[in-house]
Write an enzyme that holds these catalytic residues in place. Sequence first.
Site, mmCIF file in Angstrom:
data_model
loop_
_atom_site.group_PDB
_atom_site.id
_atom_site.type_symbol
_atom_site.label_atom_id
_atom_site.label_comp_id
_atom_site.label_asym_id
_atom_site.label_seq_id
_atom_site.Cartn_x
_atom_site.Cartn_y
_atom_site.Cartn_z
ATOM 1 C CG LEU A 14 -3.039 -5.325 3.614
ATOM 2 C CD1 LEU A 14 -3.673 -6.714 3.590
ATOM 3 C CD2 LEU A 14 -3.947 -4.316 2.889
ATOM 4 C CB THR A 38 1.730 -10.414 9.533
ATOM 5 O OG1 THR A 38 2.921 -9.796 10.009
ATOM 6 C CG2 THR A 38 1.184 -11.366 10.572
ATOM 7 C CB SER A 129 -1.425 14.451 3.858
ATOM 8 O OG SER A 129 -1.822 14.986 5.113
ATOM 9 C CE LYS A 183 2.151 13.790 4.349
ATOM 10 N NZ LYS A 183 2.356 12.478 4.862
ATOM 11 C CG HIS A 186 1.137 18.511 4.374
ATOM 12 N ND1 HIS A 186 1.198 17.639 5.443
ATOM 13 C CD2 HIS A 186 -0.169 18.853 4.266
ATOM 14 C CE1 HIS A 186 -0.016 17.463 5.946
ATOM 15 N NE2 HIS A 186 -0.865 18.188 5.235
ATOM 16 C CG ASN A 187 4.111 15.650 7.111
ATOM 17 O OD1 ASN A 187 3.151 15.855 6.378
ATOM 18 N ND2 ASN A 187 4.406 14.449 7.559
ATOM 19 C CD GLU A 190 0.760 17.150 10.229
ATOM 20 O OE1 GLU A 190 0.512 16.868 9.046
ATOM 21 O OE2 GLU A 190 1.095 16.293 11.076
ATOM 22 N NE ARG A 444 31.056 36.652 7.478
ATOM 23 C CZ ARG A 444 31.307 36.787 6.183
ATOM 24 N NH1 ARG A 444 31.040 37.924 5.561
ATOM 25 N NH2 ARG A 444 31.834 35.797 5.503
HETATM 26 P P1 NDP Z 1 1.850 0.659 10.043
HETATM 27 O O1 NDP Z 1 2.911 0.505 11.068
HETATM 28 O O2 NDP Z 1 0.430 0.709 10.498
HETATM 29 O O3 NDP Z 1 1.976 -0.509 8.963
HETATM 30 C C1 NDP Z 1 3.194 -0.853 8.406
HETATM 31 C C2 NDP Z 1 2.987 -1.920 7.356
HETATM 32 O O4 NDP Z 1 4.248 -2.242 6.786
HETATM 33 C C3 NDP Z 1 2.414 -3.208 7.888
HETATM 34 O O5 NDP Z 1 1.616 -3.772 6.892
HETATM 35 C C4 NDP Z 1 3.659 -4.048 8.135
HETATM 36 O O6 NDP Z 1 3.430 -5.450 8.013
HETATM 37 C C5 NDP Z 1 4.525 -3.618 6.998
HETATM 38 N N1 NDP Z 1 5.933 -3.784 7.325
HETATM 39 C C6 NDP Z 1 6.620 -3.191 8.326
HETATM 40 N N2 NDP Z 1 7.914 -3.580 8.280
HETATM 41 C C7 NDP Z 1 8.027 -4.431 7.244
HETATM 42 C C8 NDP Z 1 9.111 -5.165 6.703
HETATM 43 N N3 NDP Z 1 10.338 -5.070 7.218
HETATM 44 N N4 NDP Z 1 8.868 -5.952 5.645
HETATM 45 C C9 NDP Z 1 7.630 -6.048 5.128
HETATM 46 N N5 NDP Z 1 6.576 -5.373 5.580
HETATM 47 C C10 NDP Z 1 6.760 -4.575 6.634
HETATM 48 O O7 NDP Z 1 2.232 1.959 9.218
HETATM 49 P P2 NDP Z 1 1.296 3.040 8.546
HETATM 50 O O8 NDP Z 1 0.259 2.374 7.734
HETATM 51 O O9 NDP Z 1 0.896 4.063 9.550
HETATM 52 O O10 NDP Z 1 2.360 3.782 7.594
HETATM 53 C C11 NDP Z 1 2.803 3.251 6.353
HETATM 54 C C12 NDP Z 1 3.532 4.364 5.620
HETATM 55 O O11 NDP Z 1 2.632 5.468 5.444
HETATM 56 C C13 NDP Z 1 4.731 4.926 6.382
HETATM 57 O O12 NDP Z 1 5.710 5.328 5.479
HETATM 58 C C14 NDP Z 1 4.137 6.133 7.081
HETATM 59 O O13 NDP Z 1 5.120 7.085 7.421
HETATM 60 C C15 NDP Z 1 3.196 6.643 6.005
HETATM 61 N N6 NDP Z 1 2.100 7.495 6.457
HETATM 62 C C16 NDP Z 1 1.444 7.254 7.632
HETATM 63 C C17 NDP Z 1 0.410 8.091 8.024
HETATM 64 C C18 NDP Z 1 -0.362 7.820 9.271
HETATM 65 O O14 NDP Z 1 -1.160 8.697 9.642
HETATM 66 N N7 NDP Z 1 -0.211 6.671 9.922
HETATM 67 C C19 NDP Z 1 0.003 9.253 7.210
HETATM 68 C C20 NDP Z 1 0.731 9.359 5.959
HETATM 69 C C21 NDP Z 1 1.744 8.527 5.619
HETATM 70 P P3 NDP Z 1 3.149 -6.416 9.277
HETATM 71 O O15 NDP Z 1 1.658 -6.440 9.432
HETATM 72 O O16 NDP Z 1 3.693 -7.717 8.856
HETATM 73 O O17 NDP Z 1 3.856 -5.816 10.451
#
Ligand code: NDP
Length: 469
Positions: A14, A38, A129, A183, A186-187, A190, A444
């Site tokens: 989350l 968490t 995205s 994706k 795409h990036n 971007e 070459r």
């Molecule tokens: P965040 O850093 O906001 O959230 C990461 C989540 O993963 C948290 O819920 C965290 O839990 C959990 N987490 C991290 N490490 C672990 C672990 N070792 N074990 C269990 N849970 C873990 O990341 P985002 O939401 O930004 O990104 C999530 C994915 O989406 C990534 O792959 C990112 O590259 C991709 N993404 C992100 C975009 C963006 O704009 N942010 C856009 C498109 C894709 P906890 O709360 O416990 O730390």
Amino acid sequence: MNNDDRADIGLIGLGTMGANLALNIADNGYKVAVYNRTLETTRNFVADAGPLQDRLTGCESIGALIAAIKPPRAVILMVPAGPVVDDHIELLRPLMDEDDLIIDAGNANFNETNRRAAGNARFLGIGVSGGETGARYGPSIMGGGPRELWDSVSPILKAIAADYEGQPCATWMGEGGAGHAVKTVHNGIEYADMQMIAEAYGIMRDGMAMSPSEIANVFDGWNNGVLKSYLIEISAEVSKATDPKTGRPMLDVILDRAGQKGTGRWTAIEAQHLGVPVTVIEAAVAARNLSARLQTRQQGEDVFGAAPTRLAADALPISMLENALIAGKIMCYAQGFELLEGLSSANEWNLPMPAIAEVWRAGCIIRSTMLNDMASALAASPDSNLMFSDFFAARIRETQADLRRTVSLAAEHGLPTPALSSALAYFDILRTGRSTANMIQAQRDFFGAHSFERIDEPGAHHGPWGGDH
Ligand code: NDP
């Protein structure tokens, strides 16, 4: 628990993306079971969900999450890409039934998705995205994995995706890592789009001494024309913003050191592996790397002095700069689609090029009006470079001279335009029937006896170089 009360889908992670995706799914009438490492985050998330609370089941263990979902279950992972995804697959599999499905919706490297899919029959890798707002109100979704698994969850994914004139921006791209590959490209695009806009900004700021608010007006104007896009729109917005701490334009207090998470670099690496030229994307990745060398750049300015960047008044009309960006953008996308073609054949995916342009029309960061025309051009001329399609060839004929003038003026005045210059060089190479590679072949053969082909006879030949080399 009554079967009917169980959630339609589960979601782990989350963070920014996961929380917003879960709310989006709930908002579309589906029940979602959620789990986060968490536990407090899960509790707060559900408590703060207001009217959507009824559709959310907060779970305090992965076992509880599995028990809370209707079988056959689908669980979305929204955690950091890499080993965390593998760890979750290992945790989930023993708890899941054979026909349950794991969906990795993070930014995975598609090679890893290919590997995971090979070892896991019920696995989908989907590229999402649109950032935080996209995740909440409608992202662009690029799916990969077995088609029937995509079909089993696509009603939910299509419901939460962005909508372009009634069409959901959620499309199955192919087997294995196809969705994550699309994706990634795409990036990469971007990065290039952003870099070319930053170069235009640099010409206006340093070449024309324009203020951020004057620059904002230019971007606003462009956003009513061919360049209409999310990235131009937000460039106008950030140019207008004021720093609440100092009252100065926000852009003027932001350090000029760009960050990156690596998807642009992945695009360039994949292109190098396949021998597909994506020079504009490579230039954009290199520009971010150079931006990070703040100290070196300051040292350079001390050693050589700053370039005399100011252009003569009216040397570069704003309409010329707009045309330069239009031409650069078309050339950059032509490279991106060539890379997708390369990835498609190397992985035997049969990627649907027009549908890729369509899925990018809304929800994602590179969404733009031009993508609609690209979808039509790719459908009409599937086997040729995007630049050669009737529509875009006409656009390039109208704009390429302005790209050339812009790049020339920028070069004369020491205004760096690596992405726009790369686009122009790509165009010039592609319109040159007889290139200079005959010299490379001669060299070459001279030093390595590699042989060359002749223009007038088939077969491998050597030159009359003689001697020891
Ligand atoms: P965040 O850093 O906001 O959230 C990461 C989540 O993963 C948290 O819920 C965290 O839990 C959990 N987490 C991290 N490490 C672990 C672990 N070792 N074990 C269990 N849970 C873990 O990341 P985002 O939401 O930004 O990104 C999530 C994915 O989406 C990534 O792959 C990112 O590259 C991709 N993404 C992100 C975009 C963006 O704009 N942010 C856009 C498109 C894709 P906890 O709360 O416990 O730390």
